[in-house]
Design a protein around this motif. Structure first.
Motif, PDB file in Angstrom:
ATOM      1  N   VAL A  13       9.637  -3.121  -6.313  1.00  0.00           N
ATOM      2  CA  VAL A  13       9.846  -3.184  -4.869  1.00  0.00           C
ATOM      3  C   VAL A  13       9.614  -1.804  -4.248  1.00  0.00           C
ATOM      4  O   VAL A  13       8.977  -1.682  -3.202  1.00  0.00           O
ATOM      5  CB  VAL A  13      11.262  -3.706  -4.555  1.00  0.00           C
ATOM      6  N   ALA A  50       5.848  -1.116  -4.122  1.00  0.00           N
ATOM      7  CA  ALA A  50       5.140  -1.920  -3.133  1.00  0.00           C
ATOM      8  C   ALA A  50       5.552  -1.536  -1.710  1.00  0.00           C
ATOM      9  O   ALA A  50       4.736  -1.551  -0.799  1.00  0.00           O
ATOM     10  CB  ALA A  50       5.402  -3.402  -3.383  1.00  0.00           C
ATOM     11  N   GLY A  89       3.810   1.577  -0.904  1.00  0.00           N
ATOM     12  CA  GLY A  89       2.365   1.387  -0.923  1.00  0.00           C
ATOM     13  C   GLY A  89       1.868   1.742  -2.309  1.00  0.00           C
ATOM     14  O   GLY A  89       2.055   2.874  -2.754  1.00  0.00           O
ATOM     15  N   PHE A  90       1.245   0.755  -2.988  1.00  0.00           N
ATOM     16  CA  PHE A  90       0.760   0.997  -4.346  1.00  0.00           C
ATOM     17  C   PHE A  90      -0.131   2.226  -4.372  1.00  0.00           C
ATOM     18  O   PHE A  90      -1.039   2.360  -3.561  1.00  0.00           O
ATOM     19  CB  PHE A  90      -0.031  -0.208  -4.852  1.00  0.00           C
ATOM     20  N   GLY A 113       2.238  -1.862   2.505  1.00  0.00           N
ATOM     21  CA  GLY A 113       3.367  -0.957   2.344  1.00  0.00           C
ATOM     22  C   GLY A 113       3.305   0.178   3.347  1.00  0.00           C
ATOM     23  O   GLY A 113       2.377   0.273   4.152  1.00  0.00           O
TER      24      GLY A 113
END
Lengths: 336, 413, 292
Positions: free
Chosen positions: C233, C236, C239-240, C287
């Motif tokens: 969480v 993600a 933001g990956f 994200g």
């Protein structure tokens, strides 16, 4: 040969191939239906029922995950909703589980539509993790919802054997036929959708992002429909599971492991193929059950080593799924 | 596909066949279903030692004043020996049921013991009922289990209501002696154990005029309990009543210490508060803690068999018997005694013998009055004890007939 | 609730958030580099905790001293997992995303089983450390030293990562590879080597987190699961692939989780985090700091 006659002959070849697939399927279903006459062992029946159930669940998952390429890791939510709807309606209101199965399926489909709207905007891993998180929220809410028994769960009362209440004390054959029926229905639904216009769109999306752009809104609606159908059958499976086990609690129907168990057979067997989920379930479920039963008793963890190791090796060596190894033609035919 | 399934089932059956063959002979098989892998695998690992100690007692000749201990094997069945068949349920009710059916139909076990998780006991006991095989709930303490009208269900140990009742009677007694106990704090995990336990405690608190100052349900195996402990600290109840498993107990005690909070008193619902792992980790912070228990090592002074059995267990498990392991060990002894009296391995006859059980407390390792089952299969005479953890040892402080010391109260006074 | 109690909740949430960020950053790094989500991340953490525990037993040194050794071991593990497994998963012609998910998930089960086999399911705990059990009292707000240490290490790690990525050749190669995997081969960067080093680095980072956690958290074969979902969480949400995003998201997760207990029952505290995460995602599908 003129253009039109070429089209006509390919059309008739297509129809013939469809018919052949359908006949094959009915032969397979009929042969499976004979199994309870050969297998009398209760434990083996239990393994086979779970295998059929997860073949059906994975087939439902495959509609969304395999054909639309939306890798959901949160289908445990729909499974749990089906299990709870069926249990609550039966235990608290005396409504036959058949009604519960239907109600659970409809509720799950509606929820899938409500969630699909925001979720389909997410791409790749963002979508997958969002589905995990949504299912986890569901699990936590059921854990704290007193009316639904919270952590204590719901026990089904002891009643005489009956198809009306889906309760059978020792006889496993009825559960076997139910699971087989569910599997056959999900197979037929997949079979008919895949060759419809929706199926073509989905494949177009998977093959080319540009095609998806041009089809735009229509694609979105067809994906929403896939999500709803997928959720409906997953919930029916959940309701059946509740009747089968006669006891549910949040962890035993809504845990993350169910989400994985629905996706894994399809992935291992062959994602986006008609028989992939069944092949995957046929290998995965007996493997999990037998390693636990005959190795897990030692409590050493070796059963997990074998189970996990096999998943890893198969997914690495057979990325197209086991089906591609057994009969390369099947997959081509199914997706041609 | 059909052929494959048949083939597969054939493989499994032949597997099962060799399994059963290897165990043939004059052995009586007893199924043992515990979590052997997964988050509570430790319970299963300990249970295995306890159950195997019990088998040693039954199968070999020991100078212990316990039923079936004196002679080797079961006299009632010509010296037949018992053998355990273990199965792993991983905390899943469905898997527990499948394993129960396997043990009954393939291994032909004469009875089943289990299962720690009350949820698993619920499905396993239902299957046992349907196959007419006795089920002994060794360490599942949910009160709902014996209230389903099952004929083949037996629980020699106390259930959660009895445990909580003992805790409140203990507080009443202290109050009469002039100790200040006005408020209690509930702190329980969100699974069936914590929910059952807290429901009873909440009701008892209301009935007996204790104010519930703080009522916290927390998620089991949380990464952090800081915010939860902060709430307890703010409310500062006279007695904290926790229902937690080992991991959360360790975290709870560490967090309390980190936040500089010393609870006035802890009166715990065993589980994590009776596990050796907890005392290895945070024993120094638990000095003065009182936990309910089914077992008291102090009893060894009065009953030599308690000390001897504990030594036998310790040789295997490298730890003393505790609340769980003593109950697991006892369940095999109860069962062996019943089979011995039944002089048969028939489920119905063993059931009848179990129902007729009347073992005086002196012939058990437990601090109970006796073992005698109600028609529902519950032993109402399984008196819980309260143990206080003082200077690295447990001391029995309640009830009066078992107590060897006055409680230190308040614990951090 | 008093101001002091409120400050306590905030401070604890903040410290825990920094540790969440530390746990998550390795995952984010690997993803940013090659689009792979490692579902065995929790198990890496568990192995790092066991490594710390085992080294403390073997050497009787303090976990803080042993940290570099744990990090080195985890680096080797990361490189080996890449070379032995991920390399092949990346080659998959068909549905590589799913292959990666399930290959690493299978690995997670395998590691759990091996851990139970070799370490037994006992709950372990490192006693008598320099930091363990010591607490800093700031006017009634209590901050445990292990967590302060963890928070400080976390910040240092993020500073180090920033330096590594912006100032070193390796960082530039990393950055170039994530920008365009095909083009890097042309300029003479060995893609496989960068990936292997990336996995080594990712595992080393979770190794740091494991060594810190082992000081104040119990250790058992399933402990990875407790932190894994939060790590996903966090990644993600941030933001990956965004290192900075992981830091911010970790802190947000820690704070929201702690503050949720002021409104909802404690058993629902994760619901606060999850809901926030979904809200953010619906507004920003990649994200907070992810590239669209």
């Amino acid at each position: 040969m003129t253009q039109s006659s070429a089209a006509a002959s390919s059309m008739s070849a297509f129809v013939a191939s469809r018919r052949r697939q359908l006949i094959t399927a009915f032969v397979v279903f009929a042969l499976i239906a004979l199994v309870p006459r050969l297998v009398t062992d209760v434990y083996m029946m239990n393994v086979l029922i779970l295998t059929l159930l997860f073949a059906a669940l994975s087939q439902s998952w495959n509609l969304l995950g395999g054909y639309c390429g939306q890798v959901s890791l949160g289908h445990a939510l729909y499974f749990g909703i089906g299990a709870y709807a069926t249990s609550i309606l039966y235990v608290k209101f005396g409504i036959t589980p058949w009604g519960g199965l239907l109600a659970g399926g409809i509720i799950a489909a509606l929820i899938a539509l409500a969630l699909g709207y925001p979720c389909f905007r997410l791409k790749g891993h963002y979508f997958s993790i969002a589905t995990i998180v949504i299912a986890e929220i569901g699990l936590l809410l059921f854990h704290n919802w007193d009316y639904a028994g919270a952590a204590l769960g719901i026990q089904w009362p002891f009643t005489p054997d009956s198809w009306w209440t889906l309760q059978f004390a020792r006889d496993k054959a009825p559960y076997f036929y139910f699971a087989l029926g569910l599997f056959a229905v999900t197979w037929l639904v997949t079979f008919s959708i895949v060759e419809s216009k929706w199926g073509y769109w989905w494949r177009a999306v998977k093959d080319s992002a540009d095609a998806a752009e041009s089809l735009g809104v229509t694609i979105f609606h067809s994906k929403m429909a896939a999500a709803a159908i997928s959720a409906f059958f997953t919930a029916v499976g959940g309701g059946f599971y509740a009747a089968f086990v006669s006891y549910i609690d949040p962890d035993s129907v809504m845990h993350f492991r169910f989400s994985l168990l629905m996706a894994l057979p399809a992935v291992l067997g062959g994602v986006g193929s008609l028989w992939g989920p069944a092949i995957g379930a046929l290998i995965l479920i007996p493997l999990a059950e037998l390693t636990r039963s005959y190795l897990g008793g030692a409590g050493s963890g070796l059963d997990l080593v074998i189970y996990g190791g096999l998943i890893m090796i198969v997914s690495l060596t057979r990325p197209e799924g086991i089906l591609s190894m057994i009969k390369p033609a099947v997959k081509r035919e199914a997706t041609a | 596909m059909n052929r494959r399934e048949v083939l597969l089932s054939g493989v499994a059956l032949s597997l099962a066949g060799t399994h059963a063959f290897a165990q043939a002979g004059k052995e009586i098989l007893i199924g043992c279903i515990w979590p052997l892998t997964g988050p509570t695998a430790q319970i299963g690992a300990d249970a295995r030692h306890a159950l195997e100690t019990a088998v040693d007692i039954v199968n070999n000749s020991h100078d212990l004043d316990l039923p079936t201990a004196k002679n080797a094997g079961l006299a009632g069945l010509g010296g037949a020996k018992i053998k355990l068949v273990f199965a792993d349920h991983q905390g899943d009710p469905q898997k527990g049921r499948a394993e129960a059916e396997r043990l009954i139909t393939q291994d032909k076990v004469v009875a089943i013991c289990g299962a720690f998780h009350s949820s698993v006991s619920a499905t396993v006991s239902a299957s046992c009922e349907r196959y007419g095989v006795p089920y002994i709930a060794a360490d599942s303490s949910s009160p709902s289990l014996h209230r389903r009208g099952l004929k083949f269900f037996f629980r020699p140990a106390a259930h959660d209501e009895m445990f909580s009742l003992a805790m409140f009677e203990f507080m009443d007694a202290l109050k009469k002696k002039g100790k200040k106990i006005d408020t209690v704090g509930l702190f329980f995990e969100d699974t069936i154990f914590g929910t059952d336990s807290s429901n009873v405690q909440r009701k008892l608190a209301a009935d007996r005029g204790y104010k519930v100052a703080v009522d916290i349900k927390y998620r089991a195996s949380s990464p952090s309990l800081t915010a939860e402990v902060q709430q307890i600290k703010s409310a500062n109840p006279d007695v904290l009543l926790p229902s937690s498993y080992t991991t959360d107990t360790i975290l709870l005690m560490k967090t309390m210490d980190e936040l500089g909070y010393k609870p006035n008193n802890i009166l715990a619902q065993a589980a994590g508060f009776s596990d050796k792992a907890t005392f290895d980790a945070v024993g120094d912070k638990l000095n003065g803690m009182i936990s309910r228990a089914s077992f008291s090592l102090d009893l060894a002074a009065k009953r030599p068999s308690v000390g001897k059995v504990n030594e036998m267990f310790k040789a295997r498990a490298n730890r003393d018997l505790n609340d769980n392991t003593s109950r697991q060990l006892t369940c095999i002894l109860v069962l062996a005694d019943a089979i011995d009296r039944a002089k048969s391995t028939d489920g119905e006859k063993i059931r009848a013998a179990l129902a007729a059980t009347d073992t005086p407390g002196e012939k058990t390792i437990m601090p109970w009055k006796r073992i005698k089952f109600t028609p529902e299969g519950q032993n109402d005479d399984a008196d819980p004890v309260l143990l206080q953890y003082l200077g690295g040892k447990f001391v029995t402080v309640y009830p009066a007939q078992a107590a060897i010391a006055e409680p230190k109260w308040p614990m951090n006074g | 609730m008093t101001t002091q109690a409120f400050l306590q909740v905030i401070a604890s949430g903040l410290l825990l958030g920094l540790i969440y960020a530390l746990i998550a950053v390795g995952l984010s790094l690997i993803f940013g580099l090659m689009d792979v989500v490692n579902f065995a991340h929790g198990e890496f953490l568990m192995l790092a905790m066991y490594a710390t525990f085992g080294l403390v037993l073997a050497t009787t040194l303090d976990p803080v001293v042993l940290m570099p050794l744990v990090v080195a071991l985890m680096f080797v593990l990361g490189v080996s997992v890449y070379a032995g497994i991920i390399r092949y998963a990346m080659r998959a012609k068909a549905n590589p995303g799913m292959v990666q998910i399930f290959a690493t998930f299978g690995l997670a089960l395998l590691i759990q089983g091996l851990a139970q086999y070799f370490f037994t399911p006992d709950y372990r705990n490192i006693a008598n450390t320099w930091l363990g059990g010591k607490t800093l009292n700031l006017g009634g707000v209590f901050l445990p030293w292990p967590q302060i240490f963890g928070g400080a290490v976390s910040l240092a790690v993020f500073a180090g990562l920033y330096w590594l990525i912006t100032r070193t050749d390796f960082g530039k190669a990393l950055e170039a590879t994530r920008e365009d995997q095909g083009a890097v081969a042309l300029v003479g960067i060995d893609r496989n080597r960068v990936f292997a080093l990336g996995w080594g680095l990712g595992a080393a980072l979770v190794g740091i987190a494991g060594a810190v956690l082992a000081i104040f958290y119990y250790i058992h074969p399933q402990v990875g699961g407790t932190f894994a979902l939060i790590a996903y969480v966090t990644v993600a949400l941030g933001g990956f692939g965004s290192i900075f995003g992981a830091l911010v998201a970790g802190v947000i997760v820690g704070l929201v989780e702690a503050l949720t207990t002021l409104i909802l029952p404690a058993s629902l505290k994760s619901v606060g985090v999850y809901s926030l995460y979904l809200l953010v995602l619906f507004v920003r599908p990649s994200g907070l700091f992810g590239r669209l």
